[in-house]
Scaffold this active site. Structure first.
Site, mmCIF file in Angstrom:
data_model
loop_
_atom_site.group_PDB
_atom_site.id
_atom_site.type_symbol
_atom_site.label_atom_id
_atom_site.label_comp_id
_atom_site.label_asym_id
_atom_site.label_seq_id
_atom_site.Cartn_x
_atom_site.Cartn_y
_atom_site.Cartn_z
ATOM 1 N N LYS A 54 93.780 33.248 -72.800
ATOM 2 C CA LYS A 54 92.412 33.319 -72.846
ATOM 3 C C LYS A 54 91.890 32.319 -73.684
ATOM 4 O O LYS A 54 90.860 31.574 -73.374
ATOM 5 C CB LYS A 54 92.077 34.582 -73.303
ATOM 6 N N GLN A 98 92.075 42.767 -78.604
ATOM 7 C CA GLN A 98 93.007 43.032 -77.572
ATOM 8 C C GLN A 98 93.583 44.518 -77.845
ATOM 9 O O GLN A 98 93.838 44.766 -78.810
ATOM 10 C CB GLN A 98 93.994 42.088 -77.805
ATOM 11 N N ASP A 121 84.035 42.303 -73.281
ATOM 12 C CA ASP A 121 84.854 43.760 -72.473
ATOM 13 C C ASP A 121 84.013 44.640 -71.725
ATOM 14 O O ASP A 121 84.500 45.611 -70.705
ATOM 15 C CB ASP A 121 85.818 44.373 -73.500
HETATM 16 N N1 GUN Z 1 94.636 44.471 -72.582
HETATM 17 C C1 GUN Z 1 95.048 44.125 -71.494
HETATM 18 N N2 GUN Z 1 93.839 43.935 -70.799
HETATM 19 C C2 GUN Z 1 92.699 43.842 -71.730
HETATM 20 C C3 GUN Z 1 91.543 43.613 -71.468
HETATM 21 O O1 GUN Z 1 90.968 43.217 -70.369
HETATM 22 N N3 GUN Z 1 90.374 43.683 -72.596
HETATM 23 C C4 GUN Z 1 91.316 44.215 -73.797
HETATM 24 N N4 GUN Z 1 90.182 44.106 -74.788
HETATM 25 N N5 GUN Z 1 92.578 44.292 -73.843
HETATM 26 C C5 GUN Z 1 93.360 44.514 -72.989
#
Ligand code: GUN
Length: 300
Positions: A54, A98, A121
């Site tokens: 990311k 996350q 998100d």
């Molecule tokens: N953990 C795995 N995929 C994601 C996601 O798309 N967003 C978040 N916040 N955590 C994750």
């Protein structure tokens, strides 16, 4: 294989290029640089890989990346205080905490603390409600990526029968809402659905998001249907050598690709679209915060 392969890797690269182009314009015309803050608590190896990717792709798109890595034993109050600080920071337009979080932290409480306008998100209850009522929301990244690929393949989705297998808050439910908004006739199926095979056979669009390796065989797929496979499952691959594994989706690819009109592979289908859509959401959040028009072709 008869189906057209929907190349998520190429599609995601195109989305990232379009984000980068609009970020550059935002900078040139308004002196604004979108900023994405990612918070990681603990050292889960898969989460570390996600966060690294990311950060890298955020910078490549011309945005600012702020990474906050906290110890696994960080008290909940400390994490909430960090989220509040990021909410108040004008350089931060998107916040992602996350998941999963360690057991001692209440996930719902953390998500509820994120400013909905920075919730890239799309997990905050305000964004869930805005999406469900057809208003301007920030939409979860994976379903947004699926929607972009479906719109690209079909043009209009109006009137098509869509079946979403899986009812998670992160994929299944928002995916169904987005398809409904594009005027599909939507069925949400799940592990308790009676005669799941028959339900799937009625789908012009079949989205598989159950997290069970290869559980949907080709003979559940309607001839000519579009199959979007959200699953990412690791299974043993003795043919590659002892102890080796490989990634497969929720759909049995080889048999489904004989019947479907179009299909996403695993890997290289939906997966790469998730981060691309996170960047798109960050750009959208930044434009909205500044009262500027919506980014073109990057929102639901
Ligand atoms: N953990 C795995 N995929 C994601 C996601 O798309 N967003 C978040 N916040 N955590 C994750």
């Amino acid at each position: 294989m008869n189906a057209k392969l929907i190349d998520g890797k190429a599609f995601a690269a195109d989305v990232r290029a379009r984000v980068a182009e609009q970020v550059a314009r935002l900078k040139a015309d308004h002196g604004l640089t979108p900023g994405l803050a990612v918070v990681l608590v603990g050292e889960d190896p898969a989460s570390q890989v996600y966060v690294r990717n990311k950060g890298k792709q955020t910078v490549e798109a011309g945005m600012n990346s702020y990474e906050h890595k906290l110890d696994v034993s960080t008290p909940e109050a400390e994490l909430l205080a960090l989220v509040e600080k990021l909410n108040a920071d004008p350089a931060v337009h998107g916040i992602l905490v996350q998941l999963p979080l360690p057991d001692h932290i209440d996930e719902a409480k953390v998500l509820a603390t994120i400013d909905p306008a920075k919730d890239v998100d799309g997990f905050h209850i305000s964004n869930v409600g805005l999406l469900a009522t057809g208003q301007k929301a920030l939409v979860p990244c994976t379903p947004l990526g699926c929607l972009m690929m479906l719109r690209d393949h079909h043009g209009s989705l109006s009137g098509l029968n869509a079946v979403v297998v899986g009812r998670s808050n992160i994929v299944g439910k928002p995916m169904a809402q987005l398809l409904l908004r594009d005027s599909c006739t939507v069925t949400i199926a799940h592990s308790r659905t009676k005669d799941l095979a028959a339900v799937c056979r009625g789908a012009d669009i079949l989205v598989a998001a159950v997290g069970r390796p290869q559980m949907i065989p080709g003979d559940w797929v309607k001839p000519g249907a579009t199959v979007i496979d959200v699953g990412i499952n690791r299974i043993p691959a003795p043919e590659k050598g002892e102890g080796k594994t490989r990634l497969v989706g929720d759909v049995e690819f080889d048999s489904a690709a004989e019947v479907a009109g179009a299909i996403t592979p695993v890997p290289g289908g939906v997966g790469p679209m998730t981060i691309a859509c996170l960047l798109a959401n960050t750009l959208t959040a930044c434009a909205r915060a500044a009262g500027l028009p919506e980014p073109e072709g990057l929102t639901a």
